[in-house]
Design a protein around this motif. Sequence first.
Motif, PDB file in Angstrom:
ATOM      1  N   ASP A   1     -20.518  38.971 -34.769  1.00 13.39           N
ATOM      2  CA  ASP A   1     -22.302  38.305 -34.074  1.00 13.39           C
ATOM      3  C   ASP A   1     -23.651  39.102 -35.243  1.00 13.39           C
ATOM      4  O   ASP A   1     -24.526  38.458 -34.906  1.00 13.39           O
ATOM      5  CB  ASP A   1     -21.949  38.907 -32.399  1.00 13.39           C
ATOM      6  N   HIS A   2     -23.441  40.068 -35.184  1.00  9.69           N
ATOM      7  CA  HIS A   2     -24.419  40.700 -35.890  1.00  9.69           C
ATOM      8  C   HIS A   2     -25.226  39.940 -37.403  1.00  9.69           C
ATOM      9  O   HIS A   2     -26.105  39.788 -37.893  1.00  9.69           O
ATOM     10  CB  HIS A   2     -24.123  42.421 -36.776  1.00  9.69           C
TER      11      HIS A   2
ATOM     12  N   TYR B   1     -26.548  49.020 -46.131  1.00 10.92           N
ATOM     13  CA  TYR B   1     -26.941  47.247 -45.485  1.00 10.92           C
ATOM     14  C   TYR B   1     -27.582  46.908 -45.238  1.00 10.92           C
ATOM     15  O   TYR B   1     -28.635  47.358 -46.335  1.00 10.92           O
ATOM     16  CB  TYR B   1     -27.030  48.834 -44.133  1.00 10.92           C
ATOM     17  N   PRO B   2     -26.917  45.473 -45.806  1.00 11.10           N
ATOM     18  CA  PRO B   2     -27.407  44.187 -45.428  1.00 11.10           C
ATOM     19  C   PRO B   2     -28.767  44.043 -44.892  1.00 11.10           C
ATOM     20  O   PRO B   2     -28.558  43.124 -43.806  1.00 11.10           O
ATOM     21  CB  PRO B   2     -26.900  43.267 -46.041  1.00 11.10           C
TER      22      PRO B   2
ATOM     23  N   HIS C   1     -18.223  42.232 -32.886  1.00  8.92           N
ATOM     24  CA  HIS C   1     -19.247  42.892 -33.840  1.00  8.92           C
ATOM     25  C   HIS C   1     -20.150  41.899 -35.365  1.00  8.92           C
ATOM     26  O   HIS C   1     -21.193  41.921 -35.008  1.00  8.92           O
ATOM     27  CB  HIS C   1     -19.479  44.210 -33.814  1.00  8.92           C
TER      28      HIS C   1
ATOM     29  N   GLU D   1     -25.030  34.551 -47.367  1.00 10.58           N
ATOM     30  CA  GLU D   1     -26.065  35.912 -47.574  1.00 10.58           C
ATOM     31  C   GLU D   1     -26.005  35.013 -48.935  1.00 10.58           C
ATOM     32  O   GLU D   1     -27.342  35.511 -49.883  1.00 10.58           O
ATOM     33  CB  GLU D   1     -25.212  37.130 -47.722  1.00 10.58           C
TER      34      GLU D   1
ATOM     35  N   ALA E   1     -28.134  53.377 -41.466  1.00 10.09           N
ATOM     36  CA  ALA E   1     -26.751  52.536 -41.801  1.00 10.09           C
ATOM     37  C   ALA E   1     -25.714  52.843 -40.498  1.00 10.09           C
ATOM     38  O   ALA E   1     -25.840  51.182 -40.193  1.00 10.09           O
ATOM     39  CB  ALA E   1     -26.054  52.718 -43.199  1.00 10.09           C
ATOM     40  N   GLN E   2     -25.843  53.763 -39.727  1.00 11.38           N
ATOM     41  CA  GLN E   2     -25.469  53.926 -38.623  1.00 11.38           C
ATOM     42  C   GLN E   2     -25.932  52.769 -36.989  1.00 11.38           C
ATOM     43  O   GLN E   2     -25.174  51.692 -36.832  1.00 11.38           O
ATOM     44  CB  GLN E   2     -24.639  54.590 -37.923  1.00 11.38           C
TER      45      GLN E   2
ATOM     46  N   ALA F   1     -28.651  50.915 -37.507  1.00  7.01           N
ATOM     47  CA  ALA F   1     -28.776  49.714 -38.252  1.00  7.01           C
ATOM     48  C   ALA F   1     -27.262  48.585 -37.335  1.00  7.01           C
ATOM     49  O   ALA F   1     -27.857  48.166 -37.066  1.00  7.01           O
ATOM     50  CB  ALA F   1     -28.956  49.136 -39.405  1.00  7.01           C
ATOM     51  N   ALA F   2     -26.304  49.040 -37.834  1.00  7.96           N
ATOM     52  CA  ALA F   2     -25.492  48.397 -37.963  1.00  7.96           C
ATOM     53  C   ALA F   2     -25.128  48.091 -36.274  1.00  7.96           C
ATOM     54  O   ALA F   2     -23.831  47.531 -36.277  1.00  7.96           O
ATOM     55  CB  ALA F   2     -23.964  48.968 -38.976  1.00  7.96           C
ATOM     56  N   SER F   3     -25.528  48.775 -35.115  1.00  7.66           N
ATOM     57  CA  SER F   3     -24.677  49.316 -34.549  1.00  7.66           C
ATOM     58  C   SER F   3     -25.585  48.113 -33.536  1.00  7.66           C
ATOM     59  O   SER F   3     -25.855  48.249 -32.349  1.00  7.66           O
ATOM     60  CB  SER F   3     -25.097  50.620 -33.941  1.00  7.66           C
ATOM     61  N   LEU F   4     -26.839  47.790 -33.906  1.00  9.58           N
ATOM     62  CA  LEU F   4     -27.077  46.479 -32.985  1.00  9.58           C
ATOM     63  C   LEU F   4     -27.350  45.190 -33.229  1.00  9.58           C
ATOM     64  O   LEU F   4     -25.899  44.901 -33.988  1.00  9.58           O
ATOM     65  CB  LEU F   4     -28.813  46.644 -33.885  1.00  9.58           C
ATOM     66  N   PRO F   5     -27.417  44.228 -32.441  1.00 10.31           N
ATOM     67  CA  PRO F   5     -26.623  43.471 -31.873  1.00 10.31           C
ATOM     68  C   PRO F   5     -27.013  42.180 -32.406  1.00 10.31           C
ATOM     69  O   PRO F   5     -26.271  41.379 -33.076  1.00 10.31           O
ATOM     70  CB  PRO F   5     -27.476  42.640 -30.901  1.00 10.31           C
ATOM     71  N   ARG F   6     -27.935  42.841 -33.681  1.00  8.91           N
ATOM     72  CA  ARG F   6     -27.932  41.414 -34.978  1.00  8.91           C
ATOM     73  C   ARG F   6     -28.532  42.308 -36.044  1.00  8.91           C
ATOM     74  O   ARG F   6     -28.782  43.045 -36.274  1.00  8.91           O
ATOM     75  CB  ARG F   6     -28.431  40.259 -34.339  1.00  8.91           C
ATOM     76  N   ARG F   7     -28.304  41.335 -37.178  1.00  9.40           N
ATOM     77  CA  ARG F   7     -28.909  41.844 -38.758  1.00  9.40           C
ATOM     78  C   ARG F   7     -30.562  42.630 -38.551  1.00  9.40           C
ATOM     79  O   ARG F   7     -31.205  41.950 -37.769  1.00  9.40           O
ATOM     80  CB  ARG F   7     -29.248  40.599 -39.251  1.00  9.40           C
ATOM     81  N   ALA F   8     -30.700  43.705 -38.912  1.00 14.25           N
ATOM     82  CA  ALA F   8     -32.082  44.339 -38.378  1.00 14.25           C
ATOM     83  C   ALA F   8     -33.208  44.334 -39.511  1.00 14.25           C
ATOM     84  O   ALA F   8     -32.710  43.821 -40.711  1.00 14.25           O
ATOM     85  CB  ALA F   8     -31.120  45.956 -37.824  1.00 14.25           C
TER      86      ALA F   8
ATOM     87  N   ASP G   1     -21.001  47.481 -46.987  1.00 16.02           N
ATOM     88  CA  ASP G   1     -21.716  47.247 -45.428  1.00 16.02           C
ATOM     89  C   ASP G   1     -21.957  47.219 -44.595  1.00 16.02           C
ATOM     90  O   ASP G   1     -23.312  46.991 -43.622  1.00 16.02           O
ATOM     91  CB  ASP G   1     -22.803  46.601 -46.362  1.00 16.02           C
ATOM     92  N   PHE G   2     -21.441  47.784 -43.585  1.00 19.16           N
ATOM     93  CA  PHE G   2     -21.154  47.799 -42.177  1.00 19.16           C
ATOM     94  C   PHE G   2     -20.390  48.791 -41.760  1.00 19.16           C
ATOM     95  O   PHE G   2     -19.182  48.560 -41.371  1.00 19.16           O
ATOM     96  CB  PHE G   2     -20.974  46.323 -41.977  1.00 19.16           C
ATOM     97  N   PRO G   3     -21.043  50.409 -41.300  1.00 21.86           N
ATOM     98  CA  PRO G   3     -20.273  51.286 -41.190  1.00 21.86           C
ATOM     99  C   PRO G   3     -19.612  50.936 -39.745  1.00 21.86           C
ATOM    100  O   PRO G   3     -20.491  50.629 -39.076  1.00 21.86           O
ATOM    101  CB  PRO G   3     -21.135  52.461 -41.378  1.00 21.86           C
TER     102      PRO G   3
END
Lengths: 260, 470
Positions: free
Chosen positions: B119-120, A118-119, B116, B50, A89-90, A92-99, B94-96
């Motif tokens: 953007d995400h 993480y969605p 972020h 969502e 999750a860490q 995934a959440a660091s990526l620029p877009r939803r992964a 859902d977004f750590p």
Amino acid sequence: MKVMRAREWAFPIAPVRREVRRATPELDEGRPPVLFVPGFGHGAWVFAEHWLEHTADRGFPAYAVSLRGHGDSAKAPKATLRAYAHDVAQVAASLPRRAVIVGHGAGALVTAHALARYPARAAVLLSPVFGGAGTALRNPMLSLPALFGGGLRLPAGQLFSRELPSNASRGYAARLGRASTRAQWQLLRGRTPQPPVGDPPVLVVGSPDDRIVSDTALRRVARGYGGAPLLFPGMGHDLMLDTRWREPIDAILDWLEKSA
Amino acid sequence: MTYSAGYGDPESGGPATAWRDGWPVYDRSGTVCVIGAGPSGLTAMKNLKEHGFGVDCYERDTSVGGAWNWRHDRSPVYASTHLISSKPFSQFPDFPMPDSWPDYPKHTQVLEYLEHYADHFDLKPHIWFGTEVVKVEPAEGERWDVTTRSTGGYGGERIHRYAAVVIANGHNWSPKRPEYEGLEDFKGEVIHAAQFKDAAQLRNKKVLVIGAGNTGCDIAVEAAQQAARCWHSTRRGYWYTPKYTLGRPADQVNDLMLWLKLPLRARQFLAHRTLKSTVGDLTRFGLPQPDHKIYETHTIVNSQLVYYLGHGAVSPVGDVARFHRNSVELKGGEVIEPDLVVLATGYHPSFDFIDGNLLGVDASGRPRLAMHAFPKRQPTLAVAGLLQPDSGLFPLVHWQMVAFARMLRVREAAPAKAVAVQRRLEAELDRRWTTAKVKDSTRHWFEISHTTYLKAIQRLLDELGLEGAK
Ligand SMILES: Cc1cc2nc3c(=O)[nH]c(=O)nc-3n(C[C@H](O)[C@H](O)[C@H](O)COP(=O)(O)OP(=O)(O)OC[C@H]3O[C@@H](n4cnc5c(N)ncnc54)[C@H](O)[C@@H]3O)c2cc1C
Ligand SMILES: NC(=O)c1ccc[n+]([C@@H]2O[C@H](COP(=O)([O-])OP(=O)(O)OC[C@H]3O[C@@H](n4cnc5c(N)ncnc54)[C@H](OP(=O)(O)O)[C@@H]3O)[C@@H](O)[C@H]2O)c1
């Protein structure tokens, strides 16, 4: 959906250094990033072998994480399944877009746990080892040592098809590590992951000739996500390292183009 | 400003399909309107998207982040602000937040996190920046007409019709200013904490800070380091919780006790004991004895105030009686001569764009909402983030908005069920979501215990269970 998480709040997962390998397309066309999650004993390198570059060539930014205690991530002899899911999750959440998250083997179970935190835009479970008694019975020689504190042994013969030249398969097998004993116990106990958040489409991929995951187990996991598995007969458990590695990844990316 | 394909463009909007007071109304059909792009507005958008809704968000400022963008003219955040809730309580569930960040991130990190997040989840294409909502009025079919214009008032007004509205305008920007006799004749400078941005404003001044919410305590600590003198005026005694106890962030210790299902009294007892054995009895510094148990006022989280009291760098004083030309008289009769007075007396909620009756606002300005979010008889209207939690706000407002999105979906799929749930919520309109008996003060209107509140949310989500969306 579980709202109360007092235990998780009271005991947050300790941070660690994580290895993340990446391959990004030359031109960013706005496709979703794909995060690969290796199984127990495996590190990010198993995806760096073929799949990362191939994914990037097809226009998707590609990443692979080594769960703590694996690959070049920091050592974590006491890691729990929850800590592994936290790692996923860490990143995934660091990526620029939803992964999109693609988990392999027991990494598919880790992914399933991460999907509850993480969605993800979509998820793919490759040769999923969801644990429970079935896994232990099918692989007694693999799992018995785990019960007594040893490592899950992953002999090359179990992981690859006979098509893979033996020096290659021996080379890969030599690079394998092991998950923490605690996580292996948790795998054998096979607690069902909480349902995913954000309702992502989930694809299950595997091989009927996988010597670790039975066909029934594969279908059971797929049914749990409301579908049937996509099958690649003749291939071994480690689809991404096998000789015909190109077929499953192409099928996955085709599916992503349609559904994510 | 760009607008993504797929949802249509509210600026061009297509032809007007209705009229209101002679003005054209552009119909946005099933789209939901979100007012404000602070944390609450962002999570509203993300969760509505969502659940398959189109969203249009209007933000009067030029970027996301709300209060956490300390450059926004109405932001109450100052240069030294760090979170008071540790990471597990401060992040969306859902977004750590990154592992590399500290236990209590700084305001600039919180803003980075929110940018972020936007953007995400691809939220920015749905936001109309520099656009202020000036009116929200009911339209037929439980829909809403939303009037907007450029922030500051130039340019024309436009009206769009929406299926639902989320009010996420924040409640920490409209200063609560106490009235004092003689204040207008006072020659010194008087500011509200909302105007306090940087410690340089205090340098070499004799400063009086009024109020001991988290803002007042933070500013008193800054004054202790920067000002020539610092008086801290409080009208009661408080419990000053440190950021760390028993080797970990204090809120995590509290949740450990909650996880162990310790009743409130036991938690209060343990917290009192822990404070007694560490900082001791604060009346020795001249502070009043608290007139309540811990958790009965909004928790103050500040390790440094007691430290500076111990240095003599903060002088505690009582309530202010009145102002004179060159001095301030305290209730005890003592007279002090500050050159700067900072009113850290908190903020009022303000919903100037909507008829207060729709939110059940009473004469004192207090809205009456089920779970502080859902107005009576308005199933397509919600207020997001109007909470004063004993933990971080982000997880709570996330779940509020998941519940609201589901509610809207259930209204379509199973109207009878939606009505039943709405009725049940309305029956609990005046329920308080705290375990402790909080002190009567306007600042406690929205005080909640995060566990009590989240349990209620869990119940609501279970009631709203949807096929396929577990
Ligand atoms: C100093 C300080 C420290 C804090 N620390 C913490 C903490 O540690 N942890 C925590 O959880 N909370 C903390 N808070 C609470 C904080 O208010 C919330 O974290 C959060 O910012 C609330 O988000 P919001 O979106 O509801 O409101 P805001 O952040 O205020 O955002 C509201 C947005 O709506 C916009 N808006 C308002 N009216 C209109 C309109 N008519 N039309 C269009 N746009 C409009 C505003 O421009 C703004 O961008 C703190 C508050 C303060 C003052
Ligand atoms: N670092 C951080 O993360 C941080 C920093 C600041 C604020 N915050 C949050 O932001 C929100 C607002 O905090 P805040 O401190 O600005 O406001 P607040 O919590 O409302 O505190 C206001 C303070 O002023 C006092 N007060 C109010 N009216 C008064 C009057 N007429 N005369 C004398 N005293 C008066 C109150 O006393 P009573 O108790 O007697 O009512 C209280 O001590 C809170 O949720 C807070 O937790 C967080």
